[in-house]
Design an enzyme around this catalytic site. Structure first.
Site, PDB file in Angstrom:
ATOM      1  N   LYS A 105       4.584  15.459   2.288  1.00 24.01           N
ATOM      2  CA  LYS A 105       3.477  15.035   1.423  1.00 24.01           C
ATOM      3  C   LYS A 105       3.620  15.676   0.049  1.00 24.01           C
ATOM      4  O   LYS A 105       2.708  16.314  -0.470  1.00 24.01           O
ATOM      5  CB  LYS A 105       2.141  15.410   2.065  1.00 24.01           C
ATOM      6  CG  LYS A 105       1.924  14.784   3.432  1.00 24.01           C
ATOM      7  CD  LYS A 105       1.697  13.292   3.333  1.00 24.01           C
ATOM      8  CE  LYS A 105       2.702  12.525   4.148  1.00 24.01           C
ATOM      9  NZ  LYS A 105       2.604  11.065   3.938  1.00 24.01           N
ATOM     10  N   ASP A 121       0.579   5.882   2.224  1.00 28.64           N
ATOM     11  CA  ASP A 121       1.535   6.280   1.193  1.00 28.64           C
ATOM     12  C   ASP A 121       1.512   5.307   0.012  1.00 28.64           C
ATOM     13  O   ASP A 121       1.378   5.703  -1.146  1.00 28.64           O
ATOM     14  CB  ASP A 121       2.941   6.300   1.818  1.00 28.64           C
ATOM     15  CG  ASP A 121       4.019   6.723   0.834  1.00 28.64           C
ATOM     16  OD1 ASP A 121       3.803   7.704   0.104  1.00 28.64           O
ATOM     17  OD2 ASP A 121       5.080   6.066   0.810  1.00 28.64           O
ATOM     18  N   GLU A 164      -0.299   6.252  -3.749  1.00 28.18           N
ATOM     19  CA  GLU A 164       0.406   6.383  -5.025  1.00 28.18           C
ATOM     20  C   GLU A 164      -0.120   5.384  -6.055  1.00 28.18           C
ATOM     21  O   GLU A 164      -0.048   5.620  -7.250  1.00 28.18           O
ATOM     22  CB  GLU A 164       1.926   6.268  -4.840  1.00 28.18           C
ATOM     23  CG  GLU A 164       2.437   4.885  -4.510  1.00 28.18           C
ATOM     24  CD  GLU A 164       3.895   4.886  -4.056  1.00 28.18           C
ATOM     25  OE1 GLU A 164       4.457   5.970  -3.803  1.00 28.18           O
ATOM     26  OE2 GLU A 164       4.470   3.786  -3.954  1.00 28.18           O
TER      27      GLU A 164
END
Lengths: 511, 511
Positions: free
Chosen positions: B172, B235, B239
């Site tokens: 992470k 994920d 982002e």
């Protein structure tokens, strides 16, 4: 332009199609006008009743234009609404009533009509097209005013029902303009909004004549041929780019830029929103794209040149991305997901942004002086419009469609409307497909202008890019299209538009 | 936290998994540390060679961590590069050489490895996974560090090859942090970046131990279980939202806001970028989300409260849209289309925006005084982070994943990196999937802040929304996660980071 024998696929046995010289070839068009109204019964042979389903801006305009044009022919125009529709009162006020059989339930109207024109909202069309298809009488023709349903059917693996003609007539302007210019047409023959037409299915061989008759009856000054696919792509891309999304981005980014440079609020508003919706739109409408630059003095041209060449690339990059996503189905999928999500949460509005609190004050200053074309605003606006044109050219659209969907609809329909209200108001009051698209892509343009184009505009202009603008074939295409325009100023006066667009039903799409 | 017997599906025969009390239940985690290195050979039974394919930021970090952790075990770590890779020289400089058989062609390294960790760029993975799958030796395990390939295979109707284990270990944080904190771990046991792990296919029953061993060898302080699907979604969404896209939008919109209000450039920069990448990130890292508000005085809390409640809704609306599009495959389809389009046109950079010309001057002022937490910036930042957390909760992600993907990765890895360089630089230097996503969604957040949230922040705060923030279960989850953190300050010093991230290979994704 000469009268010609059209190809078999575009054959009309009733109307005399003409060819229009466009860059790289000719395109087939029908010049409209009230002198063609006597041909409507023949072109609509077999049609006793036209059902207009939906009473949004397009339904409201088209049902009235069709009724007026077909008066005395024995062909009835009726309006179909979904049960409990809030629009029933307005339809009655405009003379469509249950009593004389011209107002009824949408499925009942569908079942008794020979030509069923579907002008309900995209989401309703997506949800209910199967019921409507099932209600059609044998051989009835399906009419559309944009290609959304084709995109939706492809996305979901569906299809139009066999045995029915499928035609489209797509006015290149808001419903309000379609009605208002038709009314002007009573005095100036041929005033109106241009339309495209498409024949998607033609089981009885009469689809072309029905489509052309529909367009003539709407008052289209000229009607150009396209396909439902091409119409869909240019329509959905255009509203996300120069018609709505990009123009919103341009005015927001310019307003911030001028405020940062110290301009007072009204001046910043004038150099962003007012100059585009006013003098820039008027100049393009009357004299074409090149005239915007040519009307500037030397200093203004220098600014225009630098901003044009700095903005073209970033704008083109986003238009290409929009086109890819629309063609791929990705964009429409996003709309479907948004509709599902927004069932639970309302869409927030964008009219609360600081610049829109200035519009009333800026409008109050109108008439005090002639607002000039601002060269910075002109540079980014013309660059974005040209980027969209070039993307459509590269993707093979016909020139008639390109100039109508990129230029004429903007400067003759949407920007005058935005001039009367404001840009954010218009976006907030569009159809949901358009509104979602403008909200999705407008910020992309804005970030590209603020973060990439405007900083690059400090550097000298790219002469090669400018030369290609000067020699651009769009100028020839616009001149050819202009020859078909009636001798009427179709820009909208402020008072006129204020009066006209006061209702919440305002919106540029067909439902 | 107590040691437990994990469920059969998560069984490890080697490591003692623990349960972590999280809101609404417990989650299974493995606490890492160097004292576990002696267990690696047993957990990796049958693995003689680990092949790391790719030398981007993650490959560069993971290959070195794995080699160092496995030294003396007889298990070889080798690096595979595509023919002609420009990274070969750097890999050699770090001790992977053709001479000793630890550097070679990617297909050759794949063919001789028992665990093949695929850390090439997403586009390369999309283009070449079939060749790589074909080169695998029978029974070899496929390792991934994020779920992109799963999304791509679904999108294209493909699948992982049968008979091979498929596992994921997903740090992470950026590759640079994965290496740097591992090096710190030599002095402070357990310093490192947390990782998730997933077992997607387990034909021989040893996949869980292999995944846990890989994570321990990377130096993960703790490793939490997820699925490849859940990892992929969080994920890619993260982002696009608080990790990159939204934070870029926040600092651009705040900078403009302060400039419009008359602040000089450095002050505007400090109240937008510096306060977030500095004191706000540090406060969250050390004391959690609630501490940001609690550290403010009464006036500051009033500002925070108004901005928080005005920003939460618009931010949540966009996070929900991102999630829908990622889950649907629409977002990934957009990336594929962009890659195809960008073959012809390079992606323009965003670091030329006016605010980034100020960063050097603002950095030079550091140390002159302690920059405070700016309450306006804190309000929008914490609101957006909480909106992402709530969306992940609603979609059923495990708390360990939520806090790592929404909070810890931001404040311990990305924001410190941004503090050392700047936000736009980081976005411009990310993996293309991340960069495209940040460019796609950042402007959406920015428009929502500027046009909706900031104007609404003039109104009184919504007390109910604030009460739900105060009582939010994320505070308990962050406290539970904090108990697993090593006693080392993992924030990066400026000089340290400047030195570390000078290369163009910087980027937070795995290739």
């Amino acid at each position: 332009m000469t009268t010609t024998s059209p190809s078999a696929s575009a054959a009309s046995t009733v109307f005399a199609l003409e060819t229009l010289d466009m860059p790289g070839g000719t395109e087939t068009v029908l010049r409209g006008g009230r002198h063609l109204f006597p041909l409507l019964p023949e072109a609509l042979a077999g049609v006793r009743r036209v059902g207009v389903v939906g009473w949004g801006p397009q339904g409201r305009a088209q049902a009235r234009n069709l009724r007026d044009s077909l008066r005395g022919t024995g062909i009835t125009v009726s309006v179909g609404l979904r049960p409990g529709s809030a629009s029933a009162a307005d339809a009655r006020a405009h003379g469509f009533t249950e009593a004389d059989g011209t107002l009824g339930d949408w499925l009942a109207v569908t079942a008794e009509s020979d030509l069923v024109i579907l002008l309900i909202a995209d989401a309703a069309l997506a949800a209910h097209h199967r019921e409507i298809f099932a209600a059609l009488k044998p051989g009835a023709t399906i009419g559309l005013s944009h290609g959304f349903l084709l995109g939706h059917l492809r996305q979901t693996g569906g299809d139009f029902p066999p045995g029915h003609g499928v035609i489209a007539v797509c006015p290149k302007g808001m419903g309000d303009s379609v009605r208002r210019l038709y009314e002007q047409g009573a005095e100036v023959n041929g005033a109106g909004i241009n339309s495209s037409y498409a024949v998607h299915a033609d089981p009885d061989g009469h689809a072309t004549d029905r489509a052309l008759a529909w367009s003539v009856a709407l008052g289209s000054p000229y009607t150009f041929r396209t396909t439902l696919e091409s119409e869909y792509l240019s329509d959905i891309v255009g509203e996300r780019a120069i018609l709505l999304g990009a123009v919103h981005a341009i005015v927001e980014s310019l307003y911030t830029r001028h405020r940062l440079a110290g301009a007072d609020e009204v001046t910043a508003y004038e150099r962003s929103c007012e100059t585009i919706t006013g003098p820039i739109a008027r100049t393009v409408s009357r004299a074409g794209l090149r005239a915007v630059r040519e009307g500037l003095d030397a200093d203004g041209r220098d600014v225009f040149d630098r901003v044009y060449t700095a903005s073209y690339g970033p704008a083109r990059e986003i238009v290409a991305e929009i086109y890819d996503e629309v063609a791929d189905g990705t964009e429409l999928r996003g709309v479907v997901l948004a509709e599902r999500r927004l069932g639970a949460r309302p869409m927030s509005e964008i009219g609360g942004s600081p610049m829109w609190s200035v519009s009333a004050r800026a409008h109050a200053c109108r008439g005090e002086r002639d607002l000039p074309v601002d060269p910075f605003a002109a540079g980014v606006f013309v660059a974005t419009m040209t980027a969209q044109i070039d993307e459509f050219v590269e993707r093979g659209h016909p020139w008639s469609e390109i100039v109508n969907e990129s230029v004429i609809e903007a400067v003759d329909s949407l920007l005058p409307y935005m001039h009367a209200r404001d840009v954010a108001y218009m976006v907030d009051n569009c159809s949901r497909t358009a509104r979602l698209g403008a909200r999705r892509w407008g910020p992309r343009f804005q970030a590209a202008y603020e973060q990439i184009a405007y900083p690059a505009a400090e550097h000298p202009a790219d002469r090669a890019l400018l030369a290609s603008f000067t020699a651009h074939p769009v100028h020839e295409a616009l001149a050819a299209a202009a020859k078909l325009r009636p001798s009427v100023d179709i820009s909208v006066g402020v008072a006129d538009a204020e009066d006209r667009v006061s209702g919440p039903s305002a919106g540029h799409r067909t439902a």
